[in-house]
Design a protein around this motif. Structure first.
Motif, PDB file in Angstrom:
ATOM      1  N   SER B  55       0.815  -1.220   0.000  1.00 53.82           N
ATOM      2  CA  SER B  55       0.000   0.000   0.000  1.00 53.82           C
ATOM      3  C   SER B  55       0.840   1.259   0.000  1.00 53.82           C
ATOM      4  CB  SER B  55      -0.911   0.009   1.234  1.00 53.82           C
ATOM      5  OG  SER B  55      -0.149   0.292   2.397  1.00 53.82           O
ATOM      6  N   CYS B  58       0.634   2.913   3.717  1.00 55.87           N
ATOM      7  CA  CYS B  58      -0.588   3.257   4.468  1.00 55.87           C
ATOM      8  C   CYS B  58      -0.991   2.188   5.493  1.00 55.87           C
ATOM      9  CB  CYS B  58      -1.751   3.475   3.511  1.00 55.87           C
ATOM     10  SG  CYS B  58      -1.399   4.663   2.217  1.00 55.87           S
ATOM     11  N   GLU B  86     -11.645   2.314   8.953  1.00 57.31           N
ATOM     12  CA  GLU B  86     -10.626   3.081   9.664  1.00 57.31           C
ATOM     13  C   GLU B  86     -10.666   2.853  11.169  1.00 57.31           C
ATOM     14  OE1 GLU B  86      -8.576   7.401   8.896  1.00 57.31           O
ATOM     15  OE2 GLU B  86     -10.426   6.821   7.888  1.00 57.31           O
ATOM     16  N   LEU B  93      -6.538   4.041   4.214  1.00 60.39           N
ATOM     17  CA  LEU B  93      -5.844   4.492   3.027  1.00 60.39           C
ATOM     18  C   LEU B  93      -6.230   5.945   2.796  1.00 60.39           C
ATOM     19  CD1 LEU B  93      -6.513   1.279   0.976  1.00 60.39           C
ATOM     20  CD2 LEU B  93      -4.281   2.058   1.735  1.00 60.39           C
ATOM     21  N   SER B  94      -5.264   6.817   2.958  1.00 60.88           N
ATOM     22  CA  SER B  94      -5.557   8.249   2.873  1.00 60.88           C
ATOM     23  C   SER B  94      -6.085   8.633   1.496  1.00 60.88           C
ATOM     24  CB  SER B  94      -4.300   9.050   3.190  1.00 60.88           C
ATOM     25  OG  SER B  94      -3.250   8.576   2.379  1.00 60.88           O
ATOM     26  N   CYS B  95      -5.761   7.831   0.491  1.00 61.21           N
ATOM     27  CA  CYS B  95      -6.190   8.149  -0.865  1.00 61.21           C
ATOM     28  C   CYS B  95      -7.670   7.858  -1.064  1.00 61.21           C
ATOM     29  CB  CYS B  95      -5.370   7.335  -1.855  1.00 61.21           C
ATOM     30  SG  CYS B  95      -5.286   5.596  -1.413  1.00 61.21           S
TER      31      CYS B  95
END
Lengths: 229, 107
Positions: B55, B58, B86, B93-95
């Motif tokens: 990832s 992440c 989360e 995953l920040s995306c």
């Protein structure tokens, strides 16, 4: 994964042969299909498609979820000509993960000072290329402008089924090349596989820009329309 | 170079042959803008030492701790990460993408 499966997978890669590992997501059961075994496999059609694309992914078969790990050999780039463009091309290609070899019989050009960190063969293509080993995971860029060096290399690349074959030179230069290759017995279909003038048309001027256009064309061919033979 | 997914598999074999417990994590499915493509590998040993990426950083931490348990337990696991998970995973995953990661022991 069983260690013996992992070991076979790694051995196939070392021998530059493709292989697909099939994992049943529910049971964890696994089997390995080597390139030569694909044709006779019950999943032949799907596996051949995977080999073409080089992409791993999930496949649903009779209600079972299978994950296919596709392992294609590392892509080779053989550059004919230890010329100015090649000096820019070699490090950029290595950055893309390509396994680069430069072939040029002219020792003044093919010197380690000019190409410090790349495999360099100061020999004629007829002698050098069997040592490199051309296959369908190989790209060739012929950049010498010299038919004595470029032509035999191009013919060897077409015969070996290299997925990308490109040749430097104007349309006029290429027209003369087509005449020579035709006279040498190369079919029109095969000649049609040569990317010439080489590289994507991005208006490249400097050697580095030309190298970029060549590499972009190599990647585009690899990722979008590679035709295994 | 030890950066390609196939190099990582070669390293997994040498780690295992050296007597280390090893788990292999593979990205099997992605949705949205996932940072690493399907087929990407990460290998982990029983000490939590790792190589590769599933990832781009992440969720590696969570995958590594699961992998250490998989080495001990000997059974594969299918993990799912994404924005929705989360709170459950304490990672995300920040995306904004989602990924499924298959973690299996090398026996």
């Amino acid at each position: 994964m069983r260690l013996d499966l992992l070991s076979t997978l790694n051995a196939e890669r070392a021998a530059r042969r493709a292989a697909i590992l099939i994992t049943d997501m529910a049971s964890g059961e696994q089997r390995l299909v080597r390139e030569v075994e694909v044709r006779d496999d019950p999943l032949a059609v799907e596996l051949e498609e995977r080999l073409r694309s080089g992409k791993s992914g999930l496949l649903e078969v009779e209600g079972r979820q299978l994950f296919l790990t596709v392992q294609a050999p590392p892509v080779k780039l053989v550059v004919i000509g230890a010329v100015h463009i090649s000096q820019a091309l070699a490090p950029m290609a290595q950055g893309l993960g390509l396994d680069v070899t430069i072939v040029d019989p002219r020792t003044a050009f093919a010197s380690p000072e000019r190409f410090p960190d790349v495999r360099l063969l100061a020999a004629w293509p007829d002698e050098a290329l069997p040592r490199v080993g051309l296959d369908r995971y190989t790209a060739m860029a012929a950049l010498t402008h010299d038919p004595k060096i470029d032509d035999p290399a191009l013919m060897a690349a077409l015969q070996a089924g290299c997925f990308y074959v490109g040749a430097l030179g104007s349309k006029k230069t290429h027209a003369r090349r087509v005449e020579r290759l035709t006279a040498a017995g190369v079919s029109a279909t095969e000649i049609g596989r040569i990317h010439a003038p080489i590289g994507l048309d991005i208006g490249a001027v400097s050697p580095a820009e030309i190298a970029l256009s060549i590499l972009a064309e190599v990647v585009a061919t690899l990722r979008t329309d590679r035709r295994p033979r | 170079m030890r950066s390609t997914d196939a190099d990582i598999l070669a390293t997994a074999e040498s780690w295992r042959r050296a007597g280390r417990g090893v788990a292999l994590a593979t990205v099997v499915e992605t949705w949205g803008s996932a940072p690493r493509p399907v087929g990407s590998h990460l290998i982990v040993d029983q000490e939590g030492r790792f190589l590769g990426s599933v990832s781009g950083g992440c969720v590696e931490g969570a995958v590594i701790s699961e992998a250490v348990e998989v080495i001990a337990g000997g059974k594969p696991r299918l993990l799912e990460f994404g924005v929705a998970d989360e709170t459950a995973w304490q990672v995300g995953l920040s995306c904004g993408g989602r990924i499924k990661v298959y973690v299996e022991p090398i026996d």
